[in-house]
Structures are given as structure tokens and as C-alpha cells.
Design an enzyme around this catalytic site. Structure first.
Site, mmCIF file in Angstrom:
data_model
loop_
_atom_site.group_PDB
_atom_site.id
_atom_site.type_symbol
_atom_site.label_atom_id
_atom_site.label_comp_id
_atom_site.label_asym_id
_atom_site.label_seq_id
_atom_site.Cartn_x
_atom_site.Cartn_y
_atom_site.Cartn_z
ATOM 1 N N HIS A 141 93.519 -14.562 8.621
ATOM 2 C CA HIS A 141 94.094 -13.485 7.551
ATOM 3 C C HIS A 141 94.977 -12.670 7.950
ATOM 4 C CE1 HIS A 141 89.291 -13.789 7.292
ATOM 5 N NE2 HIS A 141 89.691 -13.593 6.048
ATOM 6 N N PHE A 184 75.118 -10.715 5.058
ATOM 7 C CA PHE A 184 76.477 -10.632 5.054
ATOM 8 C C PHE A 184 76.560 -12.348 5.779
ATOM 9 C CE2 PHE A 184 76.395 -6.357 5.943
ATOM 10 C CZ PHE A 184 77.417 -5.966 4.994
ATOM 11 N N ILE A 219 82.509 -7.582 8.629
ATOM 12 C CA ILE A 219 82.265 -6.330 7.492
ATOM 13 C C ILE A 219 80.772 -5.954 8.077
ATOM 14 C CG2 ILE A 219 81.954 -5.926 5.045
ATOM 15 C CD1 ILE A 219 83.828 -8.435 4.728
ATOM 16 N N TYR A 227 83.227 -22.682 -1.516
ATOM 17 C CA TYR A 227 82.922 -21.456 -0.995
ATOM 18 C C TYR A 227 82.648 -20.351 -2.152
ATOM 19 C CZ TYR A 227 83.660 -16.617 0.748
ATOM 20 O OH TYR A 227 83.439 -15.393 1.284
#
Ligand code: UFG
Length: 333
Positions: free
Chosen positions: A188, A72, A12, A140
Site C-alpha cells: 500500500h 473481515f 481494518i 479479488y
């Protein structure tokens, strides 16, 4: 603005860096390359370093007269966070606090933070708005939510302006196919289904077919990585001192695992071998964002509003980089 982007060589981060540069900002990518890729950012922007190297950060902030930070850099695997919470609290909290203190010493109080849908846990009502209670169910999510609290305290006490952007399922790749998703290990769904379609994996395993959803598989809100990038740019440019902005980022529509598989088949023209398996522990049945608040307050509009176009962009990246950044020239990988 003169902007420090931590983790800017990641998935990202690298897409956001492009947009910041296109808007005329000056960018210093600070990345230890543990997850990021050298080839994902312009070489002249990259500073290789770790967030625990306070002296390096101090020097960079001072010498480059940094005015803002987009953060990030983090560990982002939910399952790993359950097995090794220390790593998550160290990377996502302790190291982030080091960064915040370096910024504070230099008087940099403009901050955009990568938060996550995982801060919400398993909400009862969809869509998830900014009013939905945040009750994370794994380390997380808890590490990310704690940093949201820390930032609120910094805004109140030190007049920081910050934005916490809670991403739903980041997906897709740059429209020109030059940068995209490359995780190791890849967990993912969309890249895994594409890899199964082209035979790089024997099959895709569907994690659970007995969820209380229309086809029994989990439903997620897939948002294109460039739409996440544009939200960062808007938030950064609009922030005011003392202001804490919190926005959920999705397209407001959910797709099931089976719908993702069908869409990949349609886009690639290939049959995806599927194996049905048990649920993956900790997966909520459905996560759908309401992004009405950021649309209303910042005028953000996603450019990719259906899954097919998102998958097309991921496929485009895969075709030109079947082994991700390893397909770049060595000096640039
Ligand atoms: N899935 C499969 N098979 C796979 C991989 C995934 O069926 O091999 C399913 C998952 O069960 C889930 C969906 O596909 O229902 C999407 O899974 P991803 O792993 O792609 O994404 P998640 O929704 O689990 O994770 C995302 C972000 C995390 C964030 C989390 C918040 O990637 O960073 O949302 O819940 F923490």
C-alpha cells in the site's frame, strides 16, 4: 451485542474491534493470524482458528451465544488474485460460505461484510455511487462481489440483515499510535512512501506517470481506518432483518500518487526518493467514492477529511513501531 469478528486481528478488523468494545459490545475475534497480528487485539478476545474449521465455529457460536458477525477475514491482494485465483475463491468464497452456513445453523442473521471498491472495476464516471455498475476486473473483486450476491439471497430467503461496505483506500492508524498498518508484503502506497522517507526502502516507485489525471499519476480516495470502523459499528447497530444495505466508503476526495508523496514529505520533514516506473497492470486511473448514501441513511461522518491528518496518524504509528508489530514484546506480537 455478542459479536464474532472474523479477521479481527487484521488492519481494518483490529481498529473496528476497538470501537465495538468502546461501544460496550462483547467481541470474539476469530483469526488464523495468517495476516493478522496477535498484538493488535486484546488477548482475551482472540480465538485462533480458520474459517474452514466448521466444528470450531459451530462450537464458538453456540457456546458464546453469538448474535452478529462482522466478516473481515479474506485475502486482499489484487495482483496475487490474478496469479492465484484459486486461493481467492477458496478463502473469500468457499470459506465465507462455510461461515455463513455455521451462522445460519445457529440462527445468527446479522452480518456486516468487508467489500471493496474493486467490485466496481474501472467506472467511467466519478464519483462512484451505489448506482454505479459493479464490473470487477480481477478475481479479488469478483470474489467479493459474488459474496455480496450471496448475502442478498440470504436476506431474501432467510431474513438476514446484512451490510456490504465497499472500502476505497483504507489508510492511517489509531490516533494514539498503538495499532496500525502492518502487511507482509506491504503493497500500500502510504506505508511504502513512509518507509522510503526513513530509508527502510531505497525509493518509492511511482506506478505510471501517463494517466489521464491532472499530474499523470493515479488518483485514489484515502479513508482513515477509524472512519471505516465507525461505519461498521453504525451499520451493525442499525441493521434490520431482511434488509440489505450497500454503502461506498471514502471521503469523496481524490489524491494523486504525487500528492501522497508530497504530503508524506511535509508530515515527516524528510525527502522521499522517487523513481518513476511503468503502470501497474489493473490499476484504474481514478477511484473516488460518493459516501452520500451512508451519511444520509446512517448519519456516518468521517472524522479525517484531509490527507495530511491521515498521513500524520500513519507516521505516528510508524515512529513508534518502525517494524510494525515486530516492535511489540514477543508474547504480544
Ligand atoms: N502505487 C505506486 N507505487 C507503489 C504502490 C502503489 O505508485 O509502490 C500507486 C498505485 O498504482 C495506486 C496507488 O498508489 O495508484 C494506491 O495503491 P495501493 O496499492 O495503496 O492501493 P490500490 O488503490 O491499488 O488498492 C486498494 C486496496 C485494495 C483494493 C483496491 C481497489 O488496497 O484492497 O484499492 O481497486 F482492491
Amino acid at each position: 451485542m455478542r459479536i464474532l469478528v472474523t479477521g479481527g486481528a487484521g488492519y481494518i478488523g483490529s481498529h473496528t474491534v476497538r470501537q465495538l468494545l468502546a461501544r460496550g459490545h462483547q467481541v470474539w475475534v476469530y483469526d488464523n493470524l495468517s495476516y493478522g497480528h496477535r498484538g493488535a487485539v486484546p488477548a482475551e478476545c482472540l480465538v485462533v482458528g480458520d474459517l474452514n474449521e466448521a466444528h470450531k465455529l459451530d462450537h464458538l457460536l453456540l457456546s458464546e451465544r453469538i448474535e452478529a458477525c462482522v466478516h473481515f477475514a479474506a485475502s486482499t491482494y489484487v495482483g496475487e488474485s490474478v496469479r492465484d485465483p484459486a486461493k481467492y475463491y477458496q478463502n473469500n468464497l468457499t470459506n465465507a460460505l462455510t461461515l455463513l452456513e455455521c451462522l445460519r445453523k445457529q440462527g445468527v442473521g446479522r452480518f456486516v461484510f468487508s467489500s471493496t471498491a474493486a467490485t466496481f472495476g474501472v467506472p467511467e464516471k466519478m464519483p462512484i455511487t451505489e448506482e454505479t455498475p459493479q464490473q470487477p476486473i480481477n478475481p479479488y473483486g469478483r470474489s467479493k462481489l459474488t459474496l455480496e450476491y450471496v448475502l442478498a439471497d440470504y436476506a431474501a430467503a432467510y431474513q438476514w440483515g446484512f451490510a456490504a461496505l465497499r472500502y476505497f483506500n483504507a489508510s492511517g492508524a489509531a490516533a494514539d499510535g498503538s495499532i496500525g498498518e502492518d502487511h507482509d508484503p506491504e503493497t500500500h502506497l502510504i506505508p511504502l512512501v513512509i518507509q522510503a522517507a526513513v530509508g527502510q526502502r531505497p525509493h518509492i516507485e511511482v506506478f505510471g506517470t501517463d494517466y489521464p489525471t491532472p499530474d499523470g499519476t493515479c488518483v485514489r480516495d484515502y479513508i482513515h481506518v477509524d472512519d471505516l470502523g465507525s461505519a461498521h459499528v453504525l451499520a451493525l447497530e442499525k441493521l434490520q432483518p431482511g434488509q440489505g444495505l450497500r454503502f461506498n466508503l471514502g471521503i469523496g476526495r481524490g489524491y494523486s500518487v504525487r500528492e501522497v508523496i508530497r504530503t508524506v514529505e511535509e508530515v515527516t520533514g524528510k525527502k522521499v526518493p522517487v523513481k518513476e516506473g511503468p503502470r501497474r497492470p489493473g490499476d484504474p486511473p481514478e477511484l473516488i467514492a460518493s459516501s452520500a448514501k451512508i451519511q444520509r441513511e446512517l448519519g456516518w461522518q468521517p472524522q479525517y477529511t484531509d490527507l495530511k491528518r491521515i498521513v500524520e496518524s500513519a507516521w505516528n504509528w510508524h515512529k513508534s513501531h518502525p517494524r510494525g508489530y515486530a516492535d511489540r514484546p514477543k508474547s504480544n506480537a
